[in-house]
Write a protein that holds these residues in place. Structure first.
Motif, mmCIF file in Angstrom:
data_model
loop_
_atom_site.group_PDB
_atom_site.id
_atom_site.type_symbol
_atom_site.label_atom_id
_atom_site.label_comp_id
_atom_site.label_asym_id
_atom_site.label_seq_id
_atom_site.Cartn_x
_atom_site.Cartn_y
_atom_site.Cartn_z
ATOM 1 N N SER A 69 -29.251 -16.758 30.784
ATOM 2 C CA SER A 69 -29.136 -15.596 31.663
ATOM 3 C C SER A 69 -29.350 -14.300 30.879
ATOM 4 O O SER A 69 -29.910 -13.349 31.412
ATOM 5 C CB SER A 69 -27.824 -15.615 32.441
ATOM 6 N N VAL A 70 -28.932 -14.286 29.584
ATOM 7 C CA VAL A 70 -29.199 -13.091 28.777
ATOM 8 C C VAL A 70 -30.702 -12.848 28.705
ATOM 9 O O VAL A 70 -31.192 -11.731 28.894
ATOM 10 C CB VAL A 70 -28.605 -13.235 27.352
ATOM 11 N N ILE A 71 -31.452 -13.909 28.452
ATOM 12 C CA ILE A 71 -32.911 -13.772 28.355
ATOM 13 C C ILE A 71 -33.498 -13.336 29.707
ATOM 14 O O ILE A 71 -34.341 -12.452 29.780
ATOM 15 C CB ILE A 71 -33.558 -15.111 27.919
ATOM 16 N N GLN A 72 -32.998 -13.969 30.765
ATOM 17 C CA GLN A 72 -33.557 -13.645 32.074
ATOM 18 C C GLN A 72 -33.296 -12.197 32.472
ATOM 19 O O GLN A 72 -34.113 -11.579 33.154
ATOM 20 C CB GLN A 72 -32.991 -14.587 33.131
ATOM 21 N N LEU A 73 -32.156 -11.646 32.023
ATOM 22 C CA LEU A 73 -31.818 -10.273 32.411
ATOM 23 C C LEU A 73 -32.592 -9.233 31.605
ATOM 24 O O LEU A 73 -32.581 -8.059 31.945
ATOM 25 C CB LEU A 73 -30.311 -10.044 32.269
ATOM 26 N N MET A 74 -33.223 -9.673 30.515
ATOM 27 C CA MET A 74 -33.973 -8.704 29.715
ATOM 28 C C MET A 74 -35.213 -8.254 30.498
ATOM 29 O O MET A 74 -35.951 -9.083 31.011
ATOM 30 C CB MET A 74 -34.388 -9.334 28.375
ATOM 31 N N VAL A 111 -31.504 -7.264 20.096
ATOM 32 C CA VAL A 111 -30.116 -7.561 20.437
ATOM 33 C C VAL A 111 -30.065 -8.680 21.481
ATOM 34 O O VAL A 111 -29.279 -9.633 21.366
ATOM 35 C CB VAL A 111 -29.392 -6.295 20.958
ATOM 36 N N GLY A 112 -30.921 -8.578 22.489
ATOM 37 C CA GLY A 112 -30.936 -9.590 23.543
ATOM 38 C C GLY A 112 -31.235 -10.971 22.997
ATOM 39 O O GLY A 112 -30.523 -11.943 23.285
ATOM 40 N N SER A 113 -32.273 -11.071 22.169
ATOM 41 C CA SER A 113 -32.629 -12.380 21.609
ATOM 42 C C SER A 113 -31.520 -12.916 20.717
ATOM 43 O O SER A 113 -31.195 -14.095 20.751
ATOM 44 C CB SER A 113 -33.924 -12.281 20.798
ATOM 45 N N SER A 114 -30.932 -12.017 19.914
ATOM 46 C CA SER A 114 -29.858 -12.464 19.019
ATOM 47 C C SER A 114 -28.667 -12.968 19.821
ATOM 48 O O SER A 114 -28.023 -13.950 19.463
ATOM 49 C CB SER A 114 -29.386 -11.322 18.125
#
Length: 636
Positions: A217-222, A198-201
């Motif tokens: 930021s989505v990637i960094q928060l994973m 989900v994060g990558s998508s």
DNA sequence: GTAGGGTTAG
């Protein structure tokens, strides 16, 4: 229940290798389902058929559990008719049976049939919805997929990570940031934002929509990353024009202990293409060889393009000639055709195309685009028009806006400006600003100031903020010495607050990129460069160089105009390069805009006076300066 | 059952 022993069943499906985990399974039905799964993974149909007949003999082929698994194996291995036959004869189908068949049809490209089954289902579960939604989005029916997502919701099914992944992909496909952000809301509520898929998508969706920051930021928060997450970030950066950032992340990825895979390589090679940093490109080429990935077609095509865009056509040809693996992959042929075209070698490009036809390879729209481009860039007007005809009549390909623009370029460059305009007005597709700009640029080449004004109006109707068109128009007027018109253009630029894109040039020295901005003094060695430039220009003048001050837009006296001209980014870059490289060493400079007339002349003199080979890649093509002339034949 | 990539007009 079954006469056949466990061991012989396992041997049947695993080519004699009895696996520990399988021999521990006691129930025969459970074992058979496991074995069927392994057959699907290994893509071998024969043991599936064997297992099928064994279950028939044993009389258990019709139990729901076994028949669902058999059907799944058939469907996944492309035996859809068999799967459907079983499905039709099943006495008590359940939701799972339906889902399996839907998945099978989708995997085999029969989306319509899958949807039919879905529509006829009396009862559905989340997996049924997920399967069709994923299928729709896989085949780029993004709108329909998203609509189904809404229906799923109203019918009371909660989206899970599978649904959200598909839906985010759909938003990415549509570049629909608003819907994508709404789905982000769902993701937060369902608490699945830290899921890898989900994060990558989601990051991919943001990056596809141009929201680089949000994606990052989505990637960094994973909390956990994998290669795909890194690849999403790296590819997102390149695709948003941030090639330097992509290469930085690539290094961080390796430091974090991840091994690049083929997709990573494709992205970073493409970053080197953008930056034309040959040194880094070569380094990555070596890494590809070490990783044993030189037979991956996508990597090879990126390498061919990278070398061409870095000015090393010979290396492109070498990669093409020594290609392993798919020799008949048309993408590789298109890549090498484009590579020749980029260097103004139209005849070579045509030769490759002829070879392609002889070998019976299927040319596609990209092949023709590369071919048309090659023709227009070396004045092969007739040939280009022939190919355009061939594409439509023989290959039955429908030209896209890009192809039409190439034809405009062909006609315009050859000086047939009116014909080009007629062509644009008769096109079955609506021309975009690029099409008109192509013609505008031809007006400049052929010094037709009247037509330039007319065409510029068309462009500014579509995009009043298009700075490149103002500059092109003003330069055309300046070339025709229509100073009043020049100041009119400049006035309207000021009024509409249009900013000219600054000219940038860069030069790679010892794996470090040195950037030069027109008129900018921030380079640490600016004073030295400035001094050297002054001497260099004087030296060129002794050999006959006359600065073309007509091109300078500003109201200044002659001396100021000259100063301005001298500080064009490519001149500063070439001075820096001359100062920092040994005699006879070829110089490669990259530029974001098209090289200006005066710099083009100056480069010719530099190549002659300093006896250096200079390669300048501008926004549209390569210029090889040697002994006082340029490979483009002053045609660009 | 799910995610990320290549050649391409100006």
């Amino acid at each position: 229940m079954l006469e056949t022993s466990k061991e012989s069943l396992i041997a049947l499906c695993t080519k004699g290798q009895i696996k520990q985990d399988l021999s521990r399974i006691w129930s025969h039905t459970h074992l058979i389902s496991k074995l069927l799964k392994s057959c699907v993974d290994r893509r071998s149909l024969f043991p599936v058929q064997q297992l099928h007949s064994i279950t028939i003999t044993a009389g258990c082929s019709k139990t729901k559990f076994i028949s669902n698994h058999l059907m799944n194996a058939y469907a996944k291995l492309g035996q859809l008719r068999t799967a459907q036959n079983m499905f039709d004869k099943m006495p008590d189908r359940n939701v799972m049976s339906h889902n399996i068949l839907i998945g099978g049809f989708i995997q085999n490209g029969e989306l319509g049939t899958a949807i039919e089954i879905f529509n006829k289902m009396g009862q559905r579960n989340s997996a049924s919805w997920n399967a069709v939604i994923a299928g729709m989005i896989k085949f780029e029916f993004n709108d329909e997929g998203l609509r189904l997502f809404a229906n799923m919701h109203t019918e009371g099914f909660l989206p899970d990570v599978y649904t959200l992944g598909s839906v985010l992909r759909g938003c990415a496909g549509l570049k629909d940031l608003i819907k994508g952000t709404q789905v982000h809301g769902y993701v937060m509520r369902s608490g699945s934002e830290f899921d890898l898929v989900v994060g990558s998508s989601m990051a991919h969706m943001y990056m596809r929509c141009g929201s680089l920051r949000e994606g990052e930021s989505v990637i960094q928060l994973m909390p956990v990353h994998n290669v795909v997450a890194w690849n999403t970030l790296i590819a997102g950066l390149v695709q948003n024009g941030c090639a330097t950032g992509a290469l930085d992340q690539y290094n961080l990825m390796k430091m974090a202990g991840f091994r690049p895979d083929k997709i990573t390589f494709v992205s970073v090679i493409s970053s080197c293409s953008d930056l034309a940093t040959l040194g880094q490109g070569q380094q990555i080429h070596t890494e590809v060889i070490k990783a044993g990935a030189m037979s991956v077609v996508s990597i090879l095509s990126s390498l061919i393009s990278m070398y061409s865009r870095c000015g090393c056509l010979n290396d492109s040809v070498r990669v093409f000639d020594e290609r392993e693996g798919a020799k008949d992959d048309h993408v590789l042929w298109s890549s090498i055709i484009a590579a020749y075209g980029f260097h103004g070698k139209g005849h070579e490009a045509i030769k490759i195309f002829n070879r392609m036809e002889r070998e019976g390879l299927q040319a596609n729209d990209v092949t023709f685009l590369s071919l048309l481009y090659s023709c227009s860039h070396c004045g092969l007007e007739e040939k280009g028009l022939e190919f355009f005809d061939l594409m439509i009549k023989k290959y039955k390909l429908e030209p896209q806006i890009k192809h039409y623009t190439c034809v405009v370029d062909l006609l315009g460059r050859a000086g047939h400006l009116e014909e080009a305009e007629r062509f644009i007005r008769s096109m079955p597709i609506k021309p975009d600003t690029i099409t008109w700009k192509t013609l505008l640029s031809a007006c400049k080449t052929h010094k037709n100031a009247d037509m330039a004004s007319k065409i510029a109006e068309e462009i500014l109707k579509i995009d009043p903020q298009d700075s490149a068109s103002y500059v092109l128009l003003s330069n055309t007027q300046a070339t025709a010495k229509r100073w009043q018109d020049v100041s009119k253009v400049r006035k309207s630029m000021r009024e509409r607050m249009v900013k000219k894109e600054p000219g940038l040039s860069w030069f790679e020295l010892k794996n470090q990129v040195h950037l030069f901005v027109m008129g900018d003094k921030s380079h640490p060695e600016f004073n030295k460069i400035d001094l050297y430039l002054k001497e260099l220009m004087d030296e060129l003048k002794l050999h006959g160089y006359v600065p073309d001050i007509g091109l300078v837009m500003h109201d200044m006296d002659v001396e100021e105009k000259e100063y301005n001209l001298v500080h064009h980014s490519e001149k500063m870059a070439v001075a820096f390069a001359l100062m920092n490289t040994p005699e006879g060493f070829p110089i490669r400079i990259m530029k974001n805009l098209r090289v200006c007339d005066d710099c083009h002349v100056a480069m010719k003199y530099v190549s002659l006076v300093k006896n250096r080979e200079i390669v300048v890649r501008d926004a549209s093509r390569f210029h090889h300066f040697r002994g006082g002339s340029c490979s483009c034949g002053d045609y660009w």
